[in-house]
Scaffold this active site. Structure first.
Site, PDB file in Angstrom:
ATOM      1  CB  SER A  84      45.754 -76.271   3.587  1.00 49.89           C
ATOM      2  OG  SER A  84      46.277 -77.331   2.879  1.00 49.89           O
TER       3      SER A  84
ATOM      4  CD  GLU B 175      40.167 -80.394  -7.121  1.00 51.72           C
ATOM      5  OE1 GLU B 175      41.113 -80.722  -7.855  1.00 51.72           O
ATOM      6  OE2 GLU B 175      40.289 -79.651  -6.121  1.00 51.72           O
TER       7      GLU B 175
ATOM      8  CD  GLU C  47      46.054 -81.124   1.966  1.00 47.13           C
ATOM      9  OE1 GLU C  47      46.850 -81.424   1.060  1.00 47.13           O
ATOM     10  OE2 GLU C  47      45.203 -80.224   1.862  1.00 47.13           O
TER      11      GLU C  47
ATOM     12  NE  ARG D  89      44.182 -87.748  -1.188  1.00 47.45           N
ATOM     13  CZ  ARG D  89      45.306 -87.376  -0.557  1.00 47.45           C
ATOM     14  NH1 ARG D  89      45.511 -86.115  -0.260  1.00 47.45           N
ATOM     15  NH2 ARG D  89      46.219 -88.231  -0.232  1.00 47.45           N
ATOM     16  CG  HIS D  90      40.692 -84.024  -5.029  1.00 44.28           C
ATOM     17  ND1 HIS D  90      41.671 -84.980  -5.055  1.00 44.28           N
ATOM     18  CD2 HIS D  90      41.264 -82.891  -4.555  1.00 44.28           C
ATOM     19  CE1 HIS D  90      42.800 -84.454  -4.619  1.00 44.28           C
ATOM     20  NE2 HIS D  90      42.584 -83.188  -4.292  1.00 44.28           N
TER      21      HIS D  90
ATOM     22  NE  ARG E 136      39.222 -75.121  -3.559  1.00 42.65           N
ATOM     23  CZ  ARG E 136      40.223 -75.334  -2.706  1.00 42.65           C
ATOM     24  NH1 ARG E 136      41.178 -76.172  -3.020  1.00 42.65           N
ATOM     25  NH2 ARG E 136      40.259 -74.681  -1.554  1.00 42.65           N
TER      26      ARG E 136
ATOM     27  NE  ARG F 268      40.643 -84.454   0.822  1.00 46.07           N
ATOM     28  CZ  ARG F 268      41.697 -83.824   0.341  1.00 46.07           C
ATOM     29  NH1 ARG F 268      42.692 -83.497   1.151  1.00 46.07           N
ATOM     30  NH2 ARG F 268      41.769 -83.541  -0.930  1.00 46.07           N
TER      31      ARG F 268
HETATM   32  P1  AMO Z   1      43.256 -76.135   0.493  1.00 47.17           P
HETATM   33  O1  AMO Z   1      43.024 -75.828  -0.934  1.00 47.17           O
HETATM   34  O2  AMO Z   1      44.402 -77.039   0.804  1.00 47.17           O
HETATM   35  O3  AMO Z   1      43.509 -74.807   1.331  1.00 47.17           O
HETATM   36  O4  AMO Z   1      41.947 -76.753   1.115  1.00 47.17           O
HETATM   37  C1  AMO Z   1      41.820 -76.977   2.513  1.00 47.17           C
HETATM   38  C2  AMO Z   1      41.275 -78.365   2.799  1.00 47.17           C
HETATM   39  O5  AMO Z   1      40.076 -78.569   2.085  1.00 47.17           O
HETATM   40  C3  AMO Z   1      39.975 -79.915   1.665  1.00 47.17           C
HETATM   41  N1  AMO Z   1      39.877 -79.961   0.203  1.00 47.17           N
HETATM   42  C4  AMO Z   1      38.994 -80.713  -0.470  1.00 47.17           C
HETATM   43  N2  AMO Z   1      38.053 -81.575  -0.062  1.00 47.17           N
HETATM   44  C5  AMO Z   1      37.302 -82.173  -0.998  1.00 47.17           C
HETATM   45  N3  AMO Z   1      37.430 -81.950  -2.324  1.00 47.17           N
HETATM   46  C6  AMO Z   1      38.357 -81.092  -2.790  1.00 47.17           C
HETATM   47  N4  AMO Z   1      38.438 -80.869  -4.096  1.00 47.17           N
HETATM   48  C7  AMO Z   1      39.193 -80.429  -1.846  1.00 47.17           C
HETATM   49  N5  AMO Z   1      40.189 -79.523  -1.952  1.00 47.17           N
HETATM   50  C8  AMO Z   1      40.590 -79.258  -0.711  1.00 47.17           C
HETATM   51  C9  AMO Z   1      41.190 -80.628   2.166  1.00 47.17           C
HETATM   52  C10 AMO Z   1      42.164 -79.495   2.341  1.00 47.17           C
HETATM   53  O6  AMO Z   1      43.162 -79.781   3.273  1.00 47.17           O
HETATM   54  N6  AMO Z   1      42.639 -71.310   1.713  1.00 47.17           N
HETATM   55  C11 AMO Z   1      43.319 -72.536   2.079  1.00 47.17           C
HETATM   56  C12 AMO Z   1      43.155 -72.844   3.553  1.00 47.17           C
HETATM   57  C13 AMO Z   1      43.914 -71.921   4.455  1.00 47.17           C
HETATM   58  O7  AMO Z   1      45.101 -71.681   4.191  1.00 47.17           O
HETATM   59  O8  AMO Z   1      43.305 -71.455   5.463  1.00 47.17           O
HETATM   60  C14 AMO Z   1      42.732 -73.677   1.262  1.00 47.17           C
HETATM   61  O9  AMO Z   1      41.649 -73.629   0.762  1.00 47.17           O
HETATM   62  O10 AMO Z   1      40.831 -81.220   3.413  1.00 47.17           O
END
Ligand code: AMO
Length: 434
Positions: free
Chosen positions: A359, A210, A356, A216-217, A208, A408
């Site tokens: 998801s 970001e 969170e 947390r990212h 990602r 996380r």
């Molecule tokens: P989402 O984008 O919410 O959902 O990501 C799911 C989980 O991944 C973690 N997360 C991250 N951890 C660290 N750095 C990041 N940049 C980051 N972004 C997300 C979080 C988050 O809850 N396809 C959907 C999932 C699904 O619906 O099955 C998805 O990727 O813990």
């Protein structure tokens, strides 16, 4: 002589032994010197009285790797009640360069950037290493629990032709002259694979871009994904996710007990039945409690997640709370709406200690629904989704799934404020090395 690990020393009391590892610490006293040797299993004390061996040890700084031969001798004050006496020491490399911090202290006394800059050596600190043993046990628990529930492990492409979560935070790359992306999630592939195995899971890296610096990212993290077919609705997804969390926690306790103890981890409370709150009810409760009307919000802000985390612990004795019914138009295109509540979806999040963690939800599974959902989001060219939509055209069951961010999970489990503290080699806006 065959090498043994430090923890096996007591089995060889009175016998000759050979250990190998890193010089964790030297204590050069007047009449005796101690060498604390570190290996994958733990620490061992080596006692040096021979002046020649002591002179040799004086020139072998901390972190040099050595092989030590001697006698395993009972010593109540030593780790495990046994130490090595009468040693000969054989260096396995050149004397190590000076380490930028003392790895032998109980805690690594350095700031986070320094630790991350020197990760190859900082990670050797027993507490940092323990963090990653816990991460390994969590992943083992994820695999074990899902496998037991009939899920098949899959491995999907990390170089892809379409963004899956949103176009905004995707890394683009040149793929033999064509535009490609690093996978933001295995979302489309895990859904396709429900059409083959019904139940699938994947452990793998996702990417990602970001744009902001948060605690947390990350720009790359480990996603623990699962997807299952023939669900009635998202409550079946919640049940599977809840069981998976329980399995992960049990495996952490079972396989990483010493690491849990060393880090003084407070294992979370997870009631037998999941705690579930509707998104709309959550916003109502937060509005009532804080005196600020947040009922029109499209998502939970971090402070709202924190509030819900405290509420779940206070009211239900749970460190986890599922939120269901997020507004459909703020979730990804594959989200299944809730037919009973217009505007609400069957999307879920799981909040762990106020952050969170997961998801997921039920997905659309009819081809026509996908065409409509994509069109609603302005996507009329379906070419990038052709393979994915084929799965829907050729018959898909109602299905849903979820994804955890591994880092996380570990950060909340250990109660550390920054996700980078539990990531081996974090990637973010500023960091591409080590
Ligand atoms: P989402 O984008 O919410 O959902 O990501 C799911 C989980 O991944 C973690 N997360 C991250 N951890 C660290 N750095 C990041 N940049 C980051 N972004 C997300 C979080 C988050 O809850 N396809 C959907 C999932 C699904 O619906 O099955 C998805 O990727 O813990």
């Amino acid at each position: 002589m065959q090498r043994i690990l430090s923890t096996h020393l007591p089995d060889f009391t009175g016998q000759p032994v050979r250990l190998a590892g890193w010089i964790h610490r030297r204590r050069l006293l007047k009449s005796v010197a101690f060498l604390i040797l570190r290996d994958a299993a733990g620490l061992a004390q080596v006692v040096v009285t021979d002046p020649a061996v002591r002179a040799q040890l004086e020139h072998l700084p901390e972190e040099t790797t050595v092989s030590v031969t001697g006698t395993a001798t009972a010593q109540p004050a030593a780790p495990g009640g046994v130490e090595v006496t009468g040693p000969t020491i054989m260096p396995l490399t050149d004397p190590a360069a000076p380490v930028p911090f003392d790895l032998y202290r109980p805690d690594l006394r350095a700031n986070l950037p320094t630790i991350l800059d020197h990760a190859p050596v900082a990670l050797r600190h027993p507490k940092l290493a323990a963090t990653h043993r816990i991460a390994a046990a969590a992943v083992a628990g994820f695999r074990k629990t899902l496998t037991t529930m009939g899920f098949v492990e899959i491995h999907t492409p990390k170089i892809v032709g379409t963004a899956t979560e949103s176009g905004a935070n995707v890394f683009a790359l040149d793929y033999f002259g064509r535009r490609a992306y690093l996978a933001q999630s295995p979302q489309l592939y895990k859904q396709i694979m429900v059409g083959v195995f019904e139940r699938v899971f994947e452990v793998g890296p996702v990417f990602r871009a970001e744009p902001s610096d948060t605690a947390r990212h990350l720009a790359a993290y480990t996603s623990l994904d699962a997807e299952l077919g023939f669900v009635d609705d998202h409550r079946d997804v919640i049940a599977a996710c809840h069981a998976t969390v329980a399995g992960m926690l049990a495996t952490v306790t079972e396989r990483a007990g010493p690491a849990v103890e060393l880090l003084d981890v407070r294992m979370p409370a997870l009631p037998a039945d999941p705690v579930i709150v509707h998104f709309a009810d959550a916003l109502n409760m937060i509005s009532a409690a804080t005196g600020r009307d947040v009922t029109g919000e499209p998502d939970l802000a971090p402070e709202h997640e924190r509030w819900l985390g405290e509420w779940a612990l206070r009211e239900h004795g749970s460190d986890f709370v599922f939120v269901e019914g997020y507004p459909t138009r703020h979730r990804a295109f594959y989200t299944h709406p809730d037919p009973a509540r217009p505007g609400c979806s069957r999307a879920i999040d799981l909040i762990f200690r106020g952050v969170e963690l997961v998801s997921g939800g039920q997905r659309l599974h009819r081809y026509g629904d996908y065409v409509a959902a994509l069109a609603e989001r302005g996507e009329t060219d379906l070419t990038p989704y052709a393979g994915y939509l084929d799965a829907m055209r050729y018959g898909m069951p109602p299905h849903g799934g979820f994804a955890f961010g591994l880092e996380r999970f570990v950060a909340r489990l250990l109660g550390v404020p920054n996700i980078r503290q539990v990531t081996l080699f974090p990637r973010d806006l500023h960091r591409l090395a080590p």
